[in-house]
Design an enzyme around this catalytic site. Structure first.
Site, PDB file in Angstrom:
ATOM      1  N   ALA A 262       0.529  -6.759   5.127  1.00  0.00           N
ATOM      2  CA  ALA A 262      -0.010  -7.474   3.965  1.00  0.00           C
ATOM      3  C   ALA A 262       0.068  -8.982   4.197  1.00  0.00           C
ATOM      4  CB  ALA A 262       0.783  -7.090   2.714  1.00  0.00           C
TER       5      ALA A 262
ATOM      6  N   ALA B 257       3.888  -1.421   4.118  1.00  0.00           N
ATOM      7  CA  ALA B 257       3.026  -2.304   4.914  1.00  0.00           C
ATOM      8  C   ALA B 257       3.127  -3.769   4.499  1.00  0.00           C
ATOM      9  CB  ALA B 257       1.567  -1.838   4.865  1.00  0.00           C
ATOM     10  N   GLY B 258       4.348  -4.202   4.165  1.00  0.00           N
ATOM     11  CA  GLY B 258       4.544  -5.593   3.749  1.00  0.00           C
ATOM     12  C   GLY B 258       4.186  -6.588   4.845  1.00  0.00           C
ATOM     13  N   GLY B 259       4.564  -6.299   6.084  1.00  0.00           N
ATOM     14  CA  GLY B 259       4.247  -7.214   7.191  1.00  0.00           C
ATOM     15  C   GLY B 259       2.742  -7.295   7.411  1.00  0.00           C
TER      16      GLY B 259
ATOM     17  N   GLY C 148       7.859   1.103   4.472  1.00  0.00           N
ATOM     18  CA  GLY C 148       6.708   2.010   4.457  1.00  0.00           C
ATOM     19  C   GLY C 148       5.573   1.517   3.588  1.00  0.00           C
TER      20      GLY C 148
ATOM     21  N   PRO D  78       9.408  -4.957  -0.111  1.00  0.00           N
ATOM     22  CA  PRO D  78      10.559  -4.807   0.792  1.00  0.00           C
ATOM     23  C   PRO D  78      10.123  -4.628   2.246  1.00  0.00           C
ATOM     24  CG  PRO D  78      10.776  -3.373  -1.119  1.00  0.00           C
ATOM     25  CD  PRO D  78       9.391  -3.939  -1.165  1.00  0.00           C
ATOM     26  N   VAL D  79      10.993  -5.085   3.149  1.00  0.00           N
ATOM     27  CA  VAL D  79      10.710  -5.053   4.590  1.00  0.00           C
ATOM     28  C   VAL D  79      11.043  -3.662   5.154  1.00  0.00           C
ATOM     29  CG1 VAL D  79      11.388  -6.105   6.803  1.00  0.00           C
ATOM     30  CG2 VAL D  79      11.274  -7.504   4.731  1.00  0.00           C
ATOM     31  N   ALA D  80      10.205  -3.189   6.089  1.00  0.00           N
ATOM     32  CA  ALA D  80      10.418  -1.887   6.762  1.00  0.00           C
ATOM     33  C   ALA D  80      10.649  -0.766   5.757  1.00  0.00           C
ATOM     34  CB  ALA D  80      11.576  -1.969   7.771  1.00  0.00           C
TER      35      ALA D  80
ATOM     36  N   ASP E 291      -2.564  -1.462   9.675  1.00  0.00           N
ATOM     37  CA  ASP E 291      -2.725  -1.482   8.217  1.00  0.00           C
ATOM     38  C   ASP E 291      -3.280  -2.807   7.688  1.00  0.00           C
ATOM     39  OD1 ASP E 291      -1.605   1.061   8.074  1.00  0.00           O
ATOM     40  OD2 ASP E 291       0.424   0.299   7.775  1.00  0.00           O
TER      41      ASP E 291
ATOM     42  N   LYS F  11       0.826  -1.217   0.000  1.00  0.00           N
ATOM     43  CA  LYS F  11       0.000   0.000   0.000  1.00  0.00           C
ATOM     44  C   LYS F  11       0.852   1.255   0.000  1.00  0.00           C
ATOM     45  CE  LYS F  11       0.831   1.516   4.305  1.00  0.00           C
ATOM     46  NZ  LYS F  11       1.748   2.588   4.461  1.00  0.00           N
TER      47      LYS F  11
END
Ligand code: C5P
Length: 356
Positions: free
Chosen positions: A126, A122-124, A120, A116-118, A158, A27
């Protein structure tokens, strides 16, 4: 057949699945207006979420005990065990459906990361949303999208949006969602990934510090994409209260001009209204981002801002061709680790295969 017997009691055997795969988008926040810190440590937000076509894939299958394997982009930085947000989502869903029967069994979650991790994006969150959708299918819980959204909100701010996708206004911590009535316009974005990461709590804390050090100098909230002086700090959203009283942060408000631009489907207007209150704080912690944001605007982007708490820089292009040109120029300019072209709005977390 792996572990079918571990999916206890609830669904009939014919409904049981051996493996469910879900695709889930990253996002952006086209507006991120941040209020003062709340008693619970969170900040009230008004944000315009926008899901884009950069996807993680999450697979769940019955197993002897809960576990997680992560592959792909930044996999070594994703926490394993119960600290993993996807496993926390599994635990939350299991607790929510336990009273519906003997309870669903353990699962192994496999996450293929492209977000990508961390960063911005909201991968985690997601991955947590994808795990909810996948287990909901695997266990045939029969929960509605709305019930799933309620569980998502307990896992992270998120997560509920990653279920919904599209473009939506978020309030509260970001978990109270209203889908935005936007036309079917697809927007073309270029993401510039940074060489480094930012911690979301650290960026919110830096914003609070910046605001208190500005001591009520006042000024309007919101910075347009084009009009942005990167990292200028400004004093957006801080209302004056005299010389000695602590500054008062004005409540966040939805940018009506951005919503009108989104309704018109006019990318130029949307580009001018992109805004992110976290940006000065993120740039103060990661000054190199200023150069990346400026470079994208100089190379013709219609607007630029940070993705959430950063450090990914986001640029809006007029169309797919311009996005390609911008992506090539940005990578040539050496102002980021890598670039990606994405479009939005993209759909929320969705099952791509379910084998039974
Ligand atoms: O909800 P989530 O775990 O994603 O939030 C991560 C952190 O970001 C929180 O612990 C908090 O420090 C910060 N945050 C905030 N206000 C929000 C959302 C997140 O302060 N609305």
């Amino acid at each position: 057949m792996k572990g079918a017997g571990e999916v206890g009691g609830g669904p009939e055997a014919s409904e049981r699945k051996d493996m469910v795969t879900v695709r889930v988008p990253a996002k952006l926040n086209l507006q991120l207006a941040v209020g003062p810190p709340r008693a619970d440590g969170y900040h009230d937000l008004v944000t315009v979420f926008h899901a884009v076509s950069l996807y993680d894939q999450v697979q769940v299958e019955p197993a002897g005990r809960d576990g997680v394997t992560v592959t792909g982009e930044g996999a070594d930085q994703v926490p394993g065990g119960q600290d993993n947000l996807a496993l926390r989502a599994v635990t939350a869903l299991r607790a929510a459906v336990r009273d519906r029967g003997p309870g669903p069994g353990s699962v192994h979650v496999t996450i293929a990361k492209r977000i990508p991790v961390a960063a911005g994006l909201a991968g985690g969150s997601a991955d947590a949303a994808a795990a909810l959708v996948a287990c909901n299918e695997l266990w045939a819980t029969g929960l509605s999208q709305q019930q799933l959204g309620g569980i998502a909100a307990t896992v992270g701010s998120d997560v509920a949006f990653a279920l919904l996708g599209g473009t939506a206004v978020g309030r509260g911590r970001g978990e109270q969602l209203t889908p935005a009535l936007a036309p079917a316009t697809q927007y073309h974005w270029v993401l510039a990934f940074a060489d480094g990461q930012l911690s979301t709590p650290a960026v919110y804390a830096a914003l609070d510090r910046l605001r208190s050090s500005q001591g009520g100098s006042g000024g309007p909230r919101g910075s347009g994409g084009k009009g942005f002086p990167p990292g200028s700090g400004g004093s957006r959203g801080v209302a004056p209260r005299g010389n000695t009283a602590p500054p008062e942060v004005t409540p966040p408000a939805l940018d009506a001009a951005l919503m009108s631009a989104l309704r018109s489907g006019d990318a130029t207007r949307v580009g001018q209204r992109l805004s992110n209150d976290l940006q000065p704080a993120a740039v103060s912690l990661f000054p190199a981002l200023r150069k990346t944001l400026t470079a994208g605007l100089e190379l013709g982007a219609l607007g630029a801002l940070l993705a959430g708490s950063g450090p990914t820089c986001v640029f809006l292009a007029a169309n797919a061709e311009r996005a390609l040109e911008l992506a090539v120029s940005l990578s040539g300019a050496g102002v980021c680790r890598s670039v990606a072209r994405v479009s939005g709005p993209a759909p929320g977390a969705a099952v791509v295969s379910a084998d039974g």
